[in-house]
Design an enzyme around this catalytic site. Sequence first.
Site, PDB file in Angstrom:
ATOM      1  N   LYS A   1      -1.369  -4.615  -0.372  1.00 44.42           N
ATOM      2  CA  LYS A   1      -1.040  -3.415  -1.136  1.00 44.42           C
ATOM      3  C   LYS A   1       0.401  -3.075  -0.794  1.00 44.42           C
ATOM      4  O   LYS A   1       0.706  -2.729   0.344  1.00 44.42           O
ATOM      5  CB  LYS A   1      -1.948  -2.242  -0.769  1.00 44.42           C
ATOM      6  CG  LYS A   1      -1.543  -0.955  -1.506  1.00 44.42           C
ATOM      7  CD  LYS A   1      -2.175   0.296  -0.922  1.00 44.42           C
ATOM      8  CE  LYS A   1      -1.600   1.533  -1.611  1.00 44.42           C
ATOM      9  NZ  LYS A   1      -2.052   2.796  -0.970  1.00 44.42           N
TER      10      LYS A   1
ATOM     11  N   TYR B   1      -1.031  -3.940   4.265  1.00 41.05           N
ATOM     12  CA  TYR B   1      -0.663  -2.656   3.666  1.00 41.05           C
ATOM     13  C   TYR B   1       0.737  -2.285   4.125  1.00 41.05           C
ATOM     14  O   TYR B   1       0.965  -1.998   5.305  1.00 41.05           O
ATOM     15  CB  TYR B   1      -1.682  -1.594   4.077  1.00 41.05           C
ATOM     16  CG  TYR B   1      -1.455  -0.204   3.509  1.00 41.05           C
ATOM     17  CD1 TYR B   1      -0.646   0.032   2.410  1.00 41.05           C
ATOM     18  CD2 TYR B   1      -2.082   0.903   4.087  1.00 41.05           C
ATOM     19  CE1 TYR B   1      -0.453   1.305   1.898  1.00 41.05           C
ATOM     20  CE2 TYR B   1      -1.911   2.182   3.590  1.00 41.05           C
ATOM     21  CZ  TYR B   1      -1.091   2.374   2.496  1.00 41.05           C
ATOM     22  OH  TYR B   1      -0.908   3.650   2.002  1.00 41.05           O
TER      23      TYR B   1
END
Length: 333
Positions: free
Chosen positions: A202, A174
């Site tokens: 992500k 992330y």
Amino acid sequence: MALSTHLASRLRYALATLCQGAPGQHRRLSTPQGPRHSLDLKGIFPPLATPFSPTQEVDYAQLEGNLRRYSSIPFRGLVVLGSNGEYPYLSPRERLDVVSCVRRALSKDRLLLAGSGCESTQATIELTVSMAEAGADAALVVTPCYYRGSMTSAALVQYYTEVANASPIPVVLYSVPANTGLDLPLEAVLTLAQHPNIVGIKDSGGNITQIGLMVHKTQQEDFQVLAGSAGFLLASYALGASGGVCALANVLGDPLCQLDSLCRKGHWQEARDLQHRLIEPNTAVTRQFGIPGLKKAMEWFGYYGGPCRAPLAPLSSHQVEELRSTFVTNGWL
């Protein structure tokens, strides 16, 4: 439970391979066919807002109410305890209780990704194991950033490698530089993509060139790229991203799933028209007004938004008017 579910999915894949011969192929948008993924992240994931009561306690009843509404939207799964979940403001006990609550309400065919990133490797491993026990299918691990000057590519590769080695569930990287001040370097991502328990990233930075390179250079890996914002979702899909984790999906879940569908079918003109209408509302509930804006917008669409936990402050009346105008002028209200 989460560990056995993950192992079962891998066993099913192995059996299917034995029965069918060569592994099946998985089509990515605008890219050649790549390998089948052990955990399919294709689709839209809303990073859930955490509902609080007027006294700023986690309101599990309102959370369950929102989840009932979301169950009718064709999301691939849900993300809990991300930036939009006010993750830094929750206690360790609250974090686990939120994951357990969502897991109980979530249908078995939908994935649950849980934020488990902490500043130290040891704390991240401990929380990731706990998230797996609470029912998470994968761990979303944000970059440690307090000592960002020391977070070199080598240090981050070491951190994520140790976490992935110890995690009983797959790990999703992330990168959210707007919050951490740290962009996970491309060379680190490409190294980590080779780890068998790191299944994707992500990326909320919005650097489309970097997203395209991630997709291009990891095509032979079991690795998927997720757009971290609705503002560049279509562009990410055009470059081969698998899906999106988008704050705006808390508010406009159906339109974002429609955009996902249009891109997969190659209906690019319709997709572009829809993307244009989503850019300004997305900016309003992220960079412009943040979580207070997101929660206010949720209320206009029938969800419980409620207050944020201090020190996040509510919007002023002028800000509320400006936020509402953004949704009105783009045809959503």
